[in-house]
Design a protein around this motif. Sequence first.
Motif, PDB file in Angstrom:
ATOM      1  N   LEU A  37       0.847  -1.205   0.000  1.00 17.99           N
ATOM      2  CA  LEU A  37       0.000   0.000   0.000  1.00 17.99           C
ATOM      3  C   LEU A  37       0.883   1.257   0.000  1.00 17.99           C
ATOM      4  N   ARG A  38       1.887   1.255   0.897  1.00 12.01           N
ATOM      5  CA  ARG A  38       2.788   2.424   0.972  1.00 12.01           C
ATOM      6  C   ARG A  38       3.475   2.666  -0.371  1.00 12.01           C
ATOM      7  N   ASP A  39       4.060   1.615  -0.916  1.00 11.08           N
ATOM      8  CA  ASP A  39       4.817   1.757  -2.161  1.00 11.08           C
ATOM      9  C   ASP A  39       3.919   2.215  -3.316  1.00 11.08           C
ATOM     10  N   THR A  40       2.705   1.679  -3.372  1.00  7.50           N
ATOM     11  CA  THR A  40       1.788   2.033  -4.468  1.00  7.50           C
ATOM     12  C   THR A  40       1.340   3.488  -4.354  1.00  7.50           C
ATOM     13  N   CYS A  41       1.025   3.917  -3.140  1.00  7.85           N
ATOM     14  CA  CYS A  41       0.558   5.302  -2.932  1.00  7.85           C
ATOM     15  C   CYS A  41       1.686   6.294  -3.165  1.00  7.85           C
ATOM     16  N   ILE A  42       2.887   5.988  -2.663  1.00  7.70           N
ATOM     17  CA  ILE A  42       4.005   6.920  -2.818  1.00  7.70           C
ATOM     18  C   ILE A  42       4.450   6.988  -4.281  1.00  7.70           C
ATOM     19  N   ALA A  43       4.439   5.839  -4.957  1.00  6.66           N
ATOM     20  CA  ALA A  43       4.792   5.832  -6.391  1.00  6.66           C
ATOM     21  C   ALA A  43       3.803   6.685  -7.181  1.00  6.66           C
ATOM     22  N   ALA A  44       2.547   6.615  -6.810  1.00  7.37           N
ATOM     23  CA  ALA A  44       1.534   7.438  -7.500  1.00  7.37           C
ATOM     24  C   ALA A  44       1.835   8.916  -7.277  1.00  7.37           C
ATOM     25  N   ALA A  45       2.103   9.267  -6.011  1.00  8.77           N
ATOM     26  CA  ALA A  45       2.380  10.679  -5.690  1.00  8.77           C
ATOM     27  C   ALA A  45       3.593  11.172  -6.470  1.00  8.77           C
ATOM     28  N   GLU A  46       4.640  10.346  -6.528  1.00  9.02           N
ATOM     29  CA  GLU A  46       5.860  10.743  -7.242  1.00  9.02           C
ATOM     30  C   GLU A  46       5.636  10.878  -8.746  1.00  9.02           C
ATOM     31  N   ALA A  47       4.578  10.229  -9.244  1.00  9.31           N
ATOM     32  CA  ALA A  47       4.232  10.347 -10.665  1.00  9.31           C
ATOM     33  C   ALA A  47       3.188  11.435 -10.885  1.00  9.31           C
ATOM     34  N   GLY A  48       2.895  12.172  -9.833  1.00 10.35           N
ATOM     35  CA  GLY A  48       1.899  13.241  -9.949  1.00 10.35           C
ATOM     36  C   GLY A  48       0.473  12.744 -10.006  1.00 10.35           C
ATOM     37  N   GLU A  49       0.263  11.520  -9.483  1.00  9.26           N
ATOM     38  CA  GLU A  49      -1.091  10.930  -9.497  1.00  9.26           C
ATOM     39  C   GLU A  49      -1.575  10.696  -8.064  1.00  9.26           C
ATOM     40  N   THR A  50      -2.843  10.320  -7.947  1.00 12.56           N
ATOM     41  CA  THR A  50      -3.358   9.830  -6.664  1.00 12.56           C
ATOM     42  C   THR A  50      -4.227   8.604  -6.951  1.00 12.56           C
ATOM     43  N   VAL A  51      -4.302   7.702  -5.944  1.00 14.94           N
ATOM     44  CA  VAL A  51      -5.123   6.505  -6.108  1.00 14.94           C
ATOM     45  C   VAL A  51      -6.343   6.611  -5.202  1.00 14.94           C
ATOM     46  N   THR A  52      -7.432   6.016  -5.653  1.00 13.93           N
ATOM     47  CA  THR A  52      -8.611   5.887  -4.807  1.00 13.93           C
ATOM     48  C   THR A  52      -8.520   4.545  -4.100  1.00 13.93           C
ATOM     49  N   LEU A  53      -8.564   4.596  -2.764  1.00  8.43           N
ATOM     50  CA  LEU A  53      -8.429   3.399  -1.933  1.00  8.43           C
ATOM     51  C   LEU A  53      -9.842   2.898  -1.624  1.00  8.43           C
ATOM     52  N   VAL A  54     -10.211   1.747  -2.194  1.00  6.79           N
ATOM     53  CA  VAL A  54     -11.527   1.158  -1.957  1.00  6.79           C
ATOM     54  C   VAL A  54     -11.348  -0.003  -0.989  1.00  6.79           C
ATOM     55  N   THR A  55     -11.967   0.111   0.197  1.00  9.34           N
ATOM     56  CA  THR A  55     -11.813  -0.955   1.200  1.00  9.34           C
ATOM     57  C   THR A  55     -13.148  -1.661   1.375  1.00  9.34           C
ATOM     58  N   THR A  56     -13.087  -2.995   1.320  1.00  8.05           N
ATOM     59  CA  THR A  56     -14.326  -3.778   1.448  1.00  8.05           C
ATOM     60  C   THR A  56     -14.181  -4.802   2.575  1.00  8.05           C
ATOM     61  N   ALA A  57     -13.435  -4.415   3.611  1.00 11.88           N
ATOM     62  CA  ALA A  57     -13.031  -5.379   4.635  1.00 11.88           C
ATOM     63  C   ALA A  57     -12.780  -4.636   5.938  1.00 11.88           C
ATOM     64  N   PRO A  58     -12.473  -5.359   7.018  1.00 11.45           N
ATOM     65  CA  PRO A  58     -12.019  -4.682   8.234  1.00 11.45           C
ATOM     66  C   PRO A  58     -10.825  -3.782   7.895  1.00 11.45           C
ATOM     67  N   LEU A  59     -10.699  -2.672   8.603  1.00  8.43           N
ATOM     68  CA  LEU A  59      -9.759  -1.610   8.211  1.00  8.43           C
ATOM     69  C   LEU A  59      -8.380  -1.735   8.856  1.00  8.43           C
ATOM     70  N   THR A  60      -8.017  -2.926   9.281  1.00 11.42           N
ATOM     71  CA  THR A  60      -6.758  -3.127   9.994  1.00 11.42           C
ATOM     72  C   THR A  60      -5.552  -2.692   9.167  1.00 11.42           C
ATOM     73  N   ASN A  61      -5.459  -3.121   7.917  1.00 15.57           N
ATOM     74  CA  ASN A  61      -4.312  -2.755   7.062  1.00 15.57           C
ATOM     75  C   ASN A  61      -4.237  -1.237   6.878  1.00 15.57           C
ATOM     76  N   ILE A  62      -5.389  -0.612   6.707  1.00 14.00           N
ATOM     77  CA  ILE A  62      -5.417   0.826   6.407  1.00 14.00           C
ATOM     78  C   ILE A  62      -5.026   1.632   7.649  1.00 14.00           C
ATOM     79  N   ALA A  63      -5.457   1.173   8.809  1.00 15.17           N
ATOM     80  CA  ALA A  63      -5.059   1.832  10.059  1.00 15.17           C
ATOM     81  C   ALA A  63      -3.545   1.744  10.237  1.00 15.17           C
ATOM     82  N   LEU A  64      -2.991   0.570   9.971  1.00 15.08           N
ATOM     83  CA  LEU A  64      -1.538   0.386  10.095  1.00 15.08           C
ATOM     84  C   LEU A  64      -0.798   1.265   9.084  1.00 15.08           C
ATOM     85  N   LEU A  65      -1.348   1.347   7.862  1.00 15.61           N
ATOM     86  CA  LEU A  65      -0.700   2.175   6.829  1.00 15.61           C
ATOM     87  C   LEU A  65      -0.650   3.636   7.258  1.00 15.61           C
ATOM     88  N   LEU A  66      -1.810   4.186   7.644  1.00 15.39           N
ATOM     89  CA  LEU A  66      -1.893   5.629   7.898  1.00 15.39           C
ATOM     90  C   LEU A  66      -1.141   6.046   9.152  1.00 15.39           C
TER      91      LEU A  66
END
Length: 329
Positions: free
Chosen positions: A111-140
């Motif tokens: 998640l970190r690598d994908t989001c940071i790579a997007a930012a460095e390319a001048g893009e942003t990703v939409t994060l769609v979560t369909t599950a418990p938010l454990t990974n996203i809490a750890l990421l942020l």
Amino acid sequence: MPPTARPVVLDVDTGVDDACALLLAATHAGLDLRAVTCVGGNAPVDDVVRNTLTVLQAAGRSDVPVARGAERPLLEHPRDARHVHGEDGMGDIGWPAPTLRPDPRHAVELLRDTCIAAAEAGETVTLVTTAPLTNIALLLRTYPAAARGIAEVVFMGGAVQTGNATASAEFNVFHDPEAAAIVLDAAAQLAIPVTMYGLDVFYDPVVATAEADELVAVGGRGAAELAGRLIQFQCERFGRDAATIGDAGAVCAVLEPEGLTTQVLPIRVELAGHWSRGRTIVDRRDWSGDLSHDPHGEPPVRVRVALGVDHQRYSALWRDTILGSGGTS
Ligand code: RIB
Ligand code: CA
């Protein structure tokens, strides 16, 4: 893939309806599926990884990295939903095991690598979560700089009016209430817009058995056949002639947000209540006197809450996209 395709990442606990969401995200030309991350929820995380790889292989998307994430909630005891999704977590339909392998990184690193790579390319990703938010809490909390590459979080979870895991709580939030509270708090601090696709709309977009039969008839062990088999499983399990596309509605909301009726509202997650733990408390009061005399004060977090959905539009979007995706994996 057209240059205008919207970059998306899915965090899933595949699950029958997570599979429906993945099939749409993997086959719709308007989406650029950059990565999929897995978390324990509907099924143990290793089953989630296997199911996710199975779905992407059926959709012909071996190019999409899949990473294994949190095995269990941050604090809550792990529970699964195999009574809903079957013993293997994906309907026990006997689909061939995948030959694809997961990415060696942990989900939070992918998640970190994908989001940071997007930012460095001048893009942003939409994060769609369909599950418990454990990974996203750890990421942020671990890599807040990843927020530079996140356009929005669209999360399937919570509810204004009701629950399913308990009388008052929706499964994804109930499974890891601390993670949900952390994600909402961190997103507010990091100025990441959040849309809540909750139970108030979750069950409305449905697909009928006749439509599922048409999908299965495409054959070829591709996306359409798998999608049809998943809908058929749900119809048989619940004795109905139609089944919800569930999590896939959150992907529809990314593609066609005008299909939702929404309002930006204050929200809290109940962590301490015995009977209400995991409830998303959405404040719909509109009289200033109530708010100014409320000892709890106004929550620091506001999210865009889905209050209504054009369910026929989303059902057709899901069905027509996958039917048109062809039959070969
Ligand atoms: O409450 C519904 C949610 O819980 C969906 O994401 C479903 O897949 C289960 O995870
Ligand atoms: Ca799910």
